[in-house]
Scaffold this motif. Structure first.
Motif: not given
Ligand code: HEC
Length: 237
Positions: A39-40, A43-44, A66, A74-75, A85, A93, A104-106, A108
């Protein structure tokens, strides 16, 4: 429920012995977690410095939230979160990112199942350590393609018919000349102009055109930089 288990761990042990709760409850199973990591991948990436929609997760475990180097999107909330983390932070989270970091811009919706979160966290402890992407592949937890995830295929050595020599814009049309000597007209609405400024992008000075869509009538033109975009496209009828 959780508090009850913490206070009555003898009872938890008894319940586990009878199979009433999974023996590894709250410990996490990295193999199941690797499956949930699917699921991740949209985007990652797990490759260092390879930022996609979200920041690279290479080496993020134990790092301040961040702070992935050169990730500029980042937001404000995550940038100023001020925590590192670890398993506890990730549990919050993954349960509900928007509740933990408002704005947050994530995008999910979160995982409601505590055991599923524990499994994913067990996987992330391996994958988010330095060199963790390769380790997770070597251990057979994830396919190699998940390390670079949805990063585009490199287009550095495109064939002449895809290498753009010049672009004219006239009326509602682009006329795109390629290095095989052809000039092809496109309706301006069917052309997407993109920039790929990292290693996957085209060489400086030579944009690449990639056709898309069922009829091949749409295309993306990818430039190495904004200045390439400004110099290659000219007004001209
Ligand atoms: C639709 C795209 C998307 C998906 C799907 C997604 N992420 Fe993210 N993720 C992001 C974005 C965009 C950010 C930055 C968020 C912010 O700045 O608020 C982020 C930030 C994070 C961070 C923080 C990283 C940091 O450098 O501080 C973690 C950890 C993370 N995601 C884990 C996950 C995991 C594990 C999953 C799967 C369950 C997941 N993400 C699914 C887009 C996504």
């Amino acid at each position: 429920m959780k508090r009850f288990f913490k206070r009555g761990s003898a009872i938890l042990t008894v319940l586990a012995a009878f199979g009433a709760v999974p023996a590894d409850a709250e410990e996490g199973n990295a193999t199941r977690g690797a499956e949930a990591y699917r699921a991740c991948v949209a985007c990652h990436a797990l490759e260092p410095d390879l930022h996609l929609t979200g920041p690279s997760l290479a080496g993020f475990w134990g790092r301040a939230a961040g702070t992935a180097e050169a990730y500029l999107r980042y937001s404000p909330g995550l940038k100023e979160a001020g925590f590192e983390w670890n398993a506890a932070a990730l549990d919050g989270w993954l349960a509900d990112p928007a509740a933990m970091i408002p704005g947050t811009f994530m995008v999910f919706r979160g995982m409601g199942d505590g055991q599923a979160r524990a499994d994913l966290i067990a996987f992330l402890e391996i994958a988010g350590a330095p060199g963790g992407g390769e380790k997770a592949v070597a251990a057979g937890l994830i396919p190699a393609s998940w390390v670079s995830a949805t990063a585009p295929q490199p287009i550095g050595d495109a064939p002449p018919q895809a290498r753009v020599a010049a672009i004219r814009h006239c009326g509602d049309s682009y006329f795109i000349a390629t290095e095989d000597g052809r000039e092809t007209p496109y309706w301006e609405k069917n052309i997407r102009l993109k920039i790929d400024s990292v290693e996957t992008g085209p060489p400086p000075g030579t944009p690449v055109i990639l056709t898309a869509g069922m009829q091949g009538d749409r295309a993306s033109v990818i430039f190495a930089s904004l200045s390439d975009l400004k110099t290659v496209i000219k007004e001209g009828c």
